[in-house]
Design an enzyme around this catalytic site. Sequence first.
Site: not given
Length: 640
Positions: A321, A350
């Site tokens: 994340d 990400e």
Amino acid sequence: MVACDPQKEAPYWFDEMTYSPEETVFKVFAPEHAQCYVVVGSDSVKMDETGLTPDPGLTPDPSPTGEGNNGEGELEGSVYQAVVKGDLKGKEYELVVNGVASPGVFAKAVTVNGQKGVVVDLRDSDPEGWADDHGMHPKDYAGWVVYEMHHRDFSINRPDAEHKGKFLALTEPWALDHLKELGVNAVHILPSYDYGSVDETRLDEPQYNWGYDPVNYNVPEGSYSTDPADPLCRIREFKQMVQALHNAGINVILDVVYNHTYDIEHSNFQRTYPDYYYRVGSNGSGCGNETASEKLMMRRFMIESVKYWIKEYHIDGFRFDLMGCHDIETMNLIRQAVDEIDPTIFIYGEGWSAGQCALPTEQLGVKANVPQMPRIAAFSDDLRDALRGPFSDDTKCGWLGRGASATDEETESMKAGIVGMISHPQVDYSQVNYSKEPYALEPTQMMAYVSCHDDMCLVDRLLASIPCISQNELIRLDLLAQTAVFTSQGVPFMLSGEELLRTKLGVHNSFESPDSINQLDWTQRERYPQVFDYYKNLIALRKHHPAFRMGNADLVRKNLQFLAAPVGVVAWQLKDHANGDTWADIIVVLNAQRKAVQVEVSEGVYTVVCSDGCIDEQGMGQVNGPTVSVGPQSALIMYK
Ligand code: CA
């Protein structure tokens, strides 16, 4: 400054609780000269300052430049230890540092809501046959087909599910059969470590959260177990889930959220070593509470946590994340540490942050720095937004909706996504929407996708961005979008439920929406059999034909050639038995126009395998070059 050796086995700081029937050893890393106790049951035992730094492998960095594996800042702290005699199995404990109690930062078993640590023998949590359990990793990253899912979304509304919303739902035949039939080989499960936003003591009440609010990073979430009050239950059931998926040929990818915690004040980091683990005042996570991966012990924590999930839970991949909040060095050290265990374990993240980080961008794991993180992939928002429209405005469409008026930017971004964001002679990156330079060294450093848990799901986005779209058009564009994803040379990724034409009723950010918004509607599988069949056949096509997953930038540059095509159409050829394919030449044409278009291809007789929203690898008839017709809002795939 001290260097961090990721090859060191289990540094003793992380073994906060080491059980044996004769005694249990407790440890905690805390500031120097702290008052540390372990409270076990009703006993409070003083922990002695050992004077040792947390890891004997942490030694001064010998490199003359001072670069390399350094963490930031001086390491001032010590390991405190207590040995408590007797068989403590099942006893609750807390580590108390200067009067502040916590389960520690690396608890491996906890009480309900993760409030206290529990002395366990982890071998008691192993299901039968666990020692022989392992994933079935594709031999290269291009072979992964990732299915992103939330435990509750997937099973809460499934009539025949025995364990609705639980880890164990993924051990049930209906679930495994669905995934196997669809053909994905990995589930990426949304946060499944212990998080804070669902109260585990009130599971009879409706509660929902994605879980991006970590509490205990190294313990499964209690609300997904059948009994969060039993510390071994969540551990055992998580393993049962992994084992059942592995037995079905499906790998398990963990969504890891090291970039921030539920809060700072009550976090286990803060309660054992105040202000050490955070970038105080920085908000790159967009949630506040941003951790500092560049600091030695945070870096070490992340490395050891990843290794722990692999070794204890047999995890096959990790999705980071907000990887753009972590420093490049840490990501590379994690890759290196994982390689020591198994280089086929897949890592992606990400490549952005959600706000301004305290570190300079050139040090962060953002998309533009992916070339400095070999064998780590990043999501392509370039391809995603070219297809569906910009993340900043749900009412704007992209290439899919624009059809004959598609922009050069959309077309070029599509092409960049098709080649896997590598440098390619026919892709002009100056025209790409976000990445003005190729960010991937290899196509497997790009995650190809059009939707994920964030933002609207695909159906909702098409409805929101294309006025008066008909149901027929909706399905055509849905299938066309995923054809771009699954014929991309990047690694394909899909949101759970898209194969059922999922809707979240237009909700953009459903992180705490009720089940009624987030749950899959399983009746849609029968209602839209064409959709499920198309997804299934598309995945099978990719799996059976290595030309669609070359996995190597040079091969892609050599064998993937774009063809001239009208506006709103992207066409390419995979030529010369690309990557050893049995098919000599494959043509893929994606047509977003509302009418049929003609495309020029080389002479010859082609066998059609995908046309007008249907796929049949065995062939659906033949067409002759050099001019072929492609139906409206659909893909044509054919070979000779
Ligand atoms: Ca929890």
